[in-house]
Every structure is written in C-alpha cells, then in structure tokens.
Design a protein around this motif. Structure first.
Motif, PDB file in Angstrom:
ATOM      1  N   THR A  19       0.846  -1.193   0.000  1.00 32.87           N
ATOM      2  CA  THR A  19       0.000   0.000   0.000  1.00 32.87           C
ATOM      3  C   THR A  19       0.881   1.243   0.000  1.00 32.87           C
ATOM      4  OG1 THR A  19      -1.672  -1.214   1.274  1.00 32.87           O
ATOM      5  CG2 THR A  19      -1.908   1.172   1.155  1.00 32.87           C
ATOM      6  N   LYS A  20       0.594   2.124  -0.945  1.00 33.36           N
ATOM      7  CA  LYS A  20       1.366   3.347  -1.113  1.00 33.36           C
ATOM      8  C   LYS A  20       0.522   4.541  -0.700  1.00 33.36           C
ATOM      9  CE  LYS A  20       3.665   6.141  -4.699  1.00 33.36           C
ATOM     10  NZ  LYS A  20       3.960   6.240  -6.144  1.00 33.36           N
ATOM     11  N   GLU A  21       1.098   5.427   0.130  1.00 40.71           N
ATOM     12  CA  GLU A  21       0.413   6.659   0.513  1.00 40.71           C
ATOM     13  C   GLU A  21       0.680   7.728  -0.545  1.00 40.71           C
ATOM     14  OE1 GLU A  21       0.249   7.497   4.984  1.00 40.71           O
ATOM     15  OE2 GLU A  21       2.090   6.318   4.793  1.00 40.71           O
ATOM     16  N   ILE A  22      -0.400   8.370  -0.983  1.00 39.44           N
ATOM     17  CA  ILE A  22      -0.262   9.403  -2.002  1.00 39.44           C
ATOM     18  C   ILE A  22      -0.875  10.706  -1.502  1.00 39.44           C
ATOM     19  CG2 ILE A  22      -0.248   7.718  -3.864  1.00 39.44           C
ATOM     20  CD1 ILE A  22      -3.094   8.479  -4.501  1.00 39.44           C
ATOM     21  N   LYS A  23      -0.386  11.807  -2.021  1.00 41.40           N
ATOM     22  CA  LYS A  23      -0.784  13.129  -1.522  1.00 41.40           C
ATOM     23  C   LYS A  23      -2.103  13.587  -2.114  1.00 41.40           C
ATOM     24  CE  LYS A  23       0.916  17.880  -1.109  1.00 41.40           C
ATOM     25  NZ  LYS A  23       2.028  18.814  -1.418  1.00 41.40           N
ATOM     26  N   ASP A  24      -2.301  13.381  -3.404  1.00 46.75           N
ATOM     27  CA  ASP A  24      -3.485  13.904  -4.088  1.00 46.75           C
ATOM     28  C   ASP A  24      -4.379  12.763  -4.548  1.00 46.75           C
ATOM     29  OD1 ASP A  24      -2.662  16.639  -3.930  1.00 46.75           O
ATOM     30  OD2 ASP A  24      -1.217  16.226  -5.521  1.00 46.75           O
ATOM     31  N   TRP A  25      -5.643  12.809  -4.126  1.00 47.97           N
ATOM     32  CA  TRP A  25      -6.582  11.756  -4.492  1.00 47.97           C
ATOM     33  C   TRP A  25      -8.011  12.275  -4.660  1.00 47.97           C
ATOM     34  CZ3 TRP A  25     -11.008  10.356  -1.795  1.00 47.97           C
ATOM     35  CH2 TRP A  25     -11.198  11.021  -0.577  1.00 47.97           C
ATOM     36  N   ALA A  26      -8.344  13.426  -4.051  1.00 50.49           N
ATOM     37  CA  ALA A  26      -9.732  13.843  -3.860  1.00 50.49           C
ATOM     38  C   ALA A  26     -10.489  14.074  -5.152  1.00 50.49           C
ATOM     39  CB  ALA A  26      -9.785  15.104  -2.990  1.00 50.49           C
ATOM     40  N   ASP A  27      -9.790  14.289  -6.255  1.00 46.71           N
ATOM     41  CA  ASP A  27     -10.458  14.457  -7.545  1.00 46.71           C
ATOM     42  C   ASP A  27     -10.141  13.307  -8.500  1.00 46.71           C
ATOM     43  OD1 ASP A  27     -11.784  16.918  -6.994  1.00 46.71           O
ATOM     44  OD2 ASP A  27      -9.862  17.940  -7.188  1.00 46.71           O
ATOM     45  N   GLY A  28      -9.528  12.230  -7.969  1.00 48.25           N
ATOM     46  CA  GLY A  28      -9.218  11.068  -8.807  1.00 48.25           C
ATOM     47  C   GLY A  28      -7.835  11.112  -9.418  1.00 48.25           C
ATOM     48  N   ARG A  70     -14.929  10.735 -12.236  1.00 50.29           N
ATOM     49  CA  ARG A  70     -15.021  10.569 -13.689  1.00 50.29           C
ATOM     50  C   ARG A  70     -15.229  11.890 -14.424  1.00 50.29           C
ATOM     51  NH1 ARG A  70     -15.793   5.685 -16.137  1.00 50.29           N
ATOM     52  NH2 ARG A  70     -17.262   6.621 -17.597  1.00 50.29           N
ATOM     53  N   LYS A  71     -15.572  12.940 -13.717  1.00 45.81           N
ATOM     54  CA  LYS A  71     -15.665  14.244 -14.366  1.00 45.81           C
ATOM     55  C   LYS A  71     -14.309  14.669 -14.919  1.00 45.81           C
ATOM     56  CE  LYS A  71     -19.389  15.896 -11.343  1.00 45.81           C
ATOM     57  NZ  LYS A  71     -19.726  16.856 -10.245  1.00 45.81           N
ATOM     58  N   THR A  72     -13.242  14.304 -14.218  1.00 49.67           N
ATOM     59  CA  THR A  72     -11.888  14.659 -14.647  1.00 49.67           C
ATOM     60  C   THR A  72     -11.134  13.475 -15.221  1.00 49.67           C
ATOM     61  OG1 THR A  72     -11.848  16.294 -12.858  1.00 49.67           O
ATOM     62  CG2 THR A  72      -9.743  15.756 -13.879  1.00 49.67           C
ATOM     63  N   TYR A  73     -11.413  12.288 -14.685  1.00 43.47           N
ATOM     64  CA  TYR A  73     -10.699  11.081 -15.117  1.00 43.47           C
ATOM     65  C   TYR A  73     -11.712  10.009 -15.523  1.00 43.47           C
ATOM     66  CZ  TYR A  73      -6.825  13.469 -12.856  1.00 43.47           C
ATOM     67  OH  TYR A  73      -5.882  14.398 -12.503  1.00 43.47           O
ATOM     68  N   PRO A  74     -12.294  10.150 -16.727  1.00 46.70           N
ATOM     69  CA  PRO A  74     -13.325   9.197 -17.172  1.00 46.70           C
ATOM     70  C   PRO A  74     -12.794   7.784 -17.380  1.00 46.70           C
ATOM     71  CG  PRO A  74     -12.683  10.667 -18.969  1.00 46.70           C
ATOM     72  CD  PRO A  74     -12.042  11.219 -17.718  1.00 46.70           C
ATOM     73  N   GLN A  75     -11.469   7.630 -17.325  1.00 45.74           N
ATOM     74  CA  GLN A  75     -10.874   6.297 -17.492  1.00 45.74           C
ATOM     75  C   GLN A  75     -11.012   5.437 -16.238  1.00 45.74           C
ATOM     76  OE1 GLN A  75      -9.318   9.252 -17.214  1.00 45.74           O
ATOM     77  NE2 GLN A  75      -7.088   9.043 -17.015  1.00 45.74           N
ATOM     78  N   LEU A  76     -11.543   5.999 -15.139  1.00 41.88           N
ATOM     79  CA  LEU A  76     -11.707   5.231 -13.904  1.00 41.88           C
ATOM     80  C   LEU A  76     -13.034   4.485 -13.882  1.00 41.88           C
ATOM     81  CD1 LEU A  76     -10.422   7.808 -11.260  1.00 41.88           C
ATOM     82  CD2 LEU A  76      -9.324   5.642 -11.882  1.00 41.88           C
ATOM     83  N   THR A  77     -13.027   3.329 -13.223  1.00 43.72           N
ATOM     84  CA  THR A  77     -14.259   2.573 -13.005  1.00 43.72           C
ATOM     85  C   THR A  77     -14.138   1.831 -11.678  1.00 43.72           C
ATOM     86  OG1 THR A  77     -15.856   1.090 -14.047  1.00 43.72           O
ATOM     87  CG2 THR A  77     -13.541   0.424 -14.166  1.00 43.72           C
ATOM     88  N   VAL A  78     -15.175   1.074 -11.326  1.00 40.94           N
ATOM     89  CA  VAL A  78     -15.202   0.297 -10.095  1.00 40.94           C
ATOM     90  C   VAL A  78     -15.054  -1.184 -10.433  1.00 40.94           C
ATOM     91  CG1 VAL A  78     -16.645  -0.438  -8.158  1.00 40.94           C
ATOM     92  CG2 VAL A  78     -16.569   1.955  -8.797  1.00 40.94           C
ATOM     93  N   ASP A  79     -14.199  -1.853  -9.701  1.00 37.72           N
ATOM     94  CA  ASP A  79     -14.027  -3.293  -9.858  1.00 37.72           C
ATOM     95  C   ASP A  79     -15.351  -4.005  -9.559  1.00 37.72           C
ATOM     96  OD1 ASP A  79     -12.934  -6.039  -9.608  1.00 37.72           O
ATOM     97  OD2 ASP A  79     -13.303  -5.658  -7.479  1.00 37.72           O
ATOM     98  N   PRO A  80     -15.816  -4.899 -10.441  1.00 37.14           N
ATOM     99  CA  PRO A  80     -17.094  -5.581 -10.238  1.00 37.14           C
ATOM    100  C   PRO A  80     -16.987  -6.921  -9.521  1.00 37.14           C
ATOM    101  CG  PRO A  80     -16.303  -6.026 -12.450  1.00 37.14           C
ATOM    102  CD  PRO A  80     -15.258  -5.138 -11.788  1.00 37.14           C
ATOM    103  N   HIS A  81     -15.791  -7.316  -9.100  1.00 35.86           N
ATOM    104  CA  HIS A  81     -15.578  -8.690  -8.636  1.00 35.86           C
ATOM    105  C   HIS A  81     -15.397  -8.853  -7.134  1.00 35.86           C
ATOM    106  CE1 HIS A  81     -15.136  -9.834 -12.830  1.00 35.86           C
ATOM    107  NE2 HIS A  81     -14.229  -8.885 -12.988  1.00 35.86           N
TER     108      HIS A  81
END
Length: 285
Positions: free
Chosen positions: A148-157, A187-198
């Motif tokens: 697990t990696k801690e990252i600084k920016d995440w709130a907008d994807g 997805r407003k900024t990063y439409p390439q994201l989705t949710v894992d269905p499994h």
C-alpha cells in the motif's frame, strides 16, 4: 462575516445560539444532518459554520486544539489515544452504519477485470494499493500483507495518473459512497476510472462523532449524547440516514466475493452494544 468572526473568537452574540465550527464535505451530508438533529433533540440550538478542509492530521489538530467543535471522521489509533488522554471526546455512533468497512476498488476501465480471479487476501498481495497520506486503512492493508502506497493527491481522482504510469493498481474506498459520490465525481476529470465488479474487502471501520475537549464544548458534547440516545431509540436516526444514504443493492453484494481482513486496532466492540443494531448486515445467501 459576523458569524465567522464570532466562531473564530468563540464568543456568541448576546441572546444568539452558539456558533459551532463543524466539518462539512459533500459525502458527509448524512452525518451533518444527524449531528444537527441530535443537537436539536438534545436541547441545543446552534449555528454551524464550516471547518477548514484538510487531511486527517490537520483535522485532528484542529479539533483537539478546539478550533473545530465537531467532526465526523473514522476512528483511528491516534484519535483513540487522544480520547484516552482526555484530549478528544468520542461519541461512538456508527454514522455510516459500518458500511465504511465495505471497501470497493477503483481502477482503470481498461483493467476492469484485473481482480476476476482474486478469492483471498493472499491473492491481493500481488497488487499495489493507493491510499491518502495518514489514513488508517494504510496500516490495515499492510497488516494483511497487501502493498500500500500513501499518495498526496486523491480527492479528484488524481491517482488515475499513477495507475496509468504503472505505479498503482487499485484505490479502495467505501462501497456505498464510492458508487453514489466518488466515482461520478472522479469521472468528471478522469473518465478512465471505473469500479471493480468482482470484489469487496471488509473490515471493522467506523465513522464516529468527535467533539473538542475544550470547556466551551461541554454543553455540545452533553447535548449530542442525549440527542443520539433519543434519535436511535425513536427510530429517527435510521429515518434521517435513509434520506441521504442507502444500503448497497442486493446485486452489488451478490455479484462480488467478500474478503474479510482484520483491523489490528479495534473490532466491532468499539460500537456500544445498545447502538450495534444500527450496523448494516447483508442478507446471508
């Protein structure tokens, strides 16, 4: 402007209700509504102003120092230590009904089926997860052996860029708030994201109400304790919750493997037995 000045000074106007600095974020509408209702039924009228936004370390400093009167954050070892030391007050009402512990993974749509064969926590050890700096989830996943990696920016994807660079595979967040808030927002900024269905990862993880330890919050704390007892006993807690949130649909759980991992810091017993019936329990298949 006058309300803000009074909030910062800690002094109410003569005859006016107290001004409380309270956490306010889009995904916490239900929590703020519950806090407001608990104060009211507990016998206290108040005016809310928004607390400054920040990461957990900043939030913890603001409330323990008395700059924020109330926040609604998950229980962490740091917060529990402060409670034991008398430097923070905790009202352990499960604002998310335990659903915060149901975690679903965000990933790139081009890699949607990456977890199709995962069945155990051991299987997840082959993937790199991302989490915000300071989140307790980091230690939960690492305790389970998951990188697990801690990252600084995440709130907008923003983590989508690290996924495309091959630095991250997954970014888990709460199931219900991901489907209703985070994914559409990201997805407003990063439409390439989705949710894992499994897959769903599940562990004890509770969002509680926290109150400043300062003397000017004594009445706030007492009113909230009275109010939540009354809200829960009357059923009003669940009615308010249902106006803003909903349990995951049956097919969301049915179509996913649920992997349970331990929270090394606390278990379900952190929620008082009288309030434990509020916790979501999926139907057993």
């Amino acid at each position: 402007m006058l309300v803000l000045v009074l909030a910062l000074s800690g002094l109410p106007a003569a005859g006016a209700p107290p001004v409380l600095v309270v956490q306010n974020e889009a995904h916490l509408q239900h929590a703020r509504a519950l806090v407001g209702a608990a104060l009211e039924i507990g016998g206290m009228s108040a005016v809310f102003v928004d607390a400054p936004k920040g990461n957990e370390r900043r939030n913890l400093h603001m409330i323990s120092a008395g700059h924020t009167h109330i926040d609604m954050m998950p229980a962490t070892p740091a917060r529990l230590r402060l409670v034991r030391a008398g430097r923070l007050r905790m009202i352990p009402v499960p604002l998310d009904r335990g659903l915060l512990g149901y975690r679903v993974n965000l990933l790139l749509a081009s890699q949607r089926d990456k977890l199709a064969r995962v069945r155990t926590a051991s299987d997840l050890r082959g993937f790199n997860m991302g989490q915000n700096i300071g989140w307790m989830d980091v230690e939960i996943y690492r305790h389970a052996g998951i990188p697990t990696k801690e990252i600084k920016d995440w709130a907008d994807g923003e983590f989508a860029l690290q996924m495309e660079a091959g630095l991250l595979d997954l970014f888990p967040l709460g199931l219900e708030e991901t489907l209703t808030h985070f994914l559409p927002h990201f997805r407003k900024t990063y439409p390439q994201l989705t949710v894992d269905p499994h897959l769903i990862v599940r562990y004890p993880w509770f969002r509680f109400v926290w109150v400043s330890p300062k003397a000017d919050a004594d009445e706030v704390h007492a009113a909230l304790r009275r109010g939540f007892d009354r809200l829960i006993a009357s059923g009003e807690f669940l009615r308010i919750w249902s106006r803003y949130r909903r349990p995951p649909a049956a097919d969301v759980l049915r179509d996913r493997v649920i992997i349970d991992i331990d929270n090394p810091f606390y278990g379900p017993g952190l929620v008082p037995s009288a309030w434990r019936h509020l916790l979501f329990r999926p139907e057993v298949r």
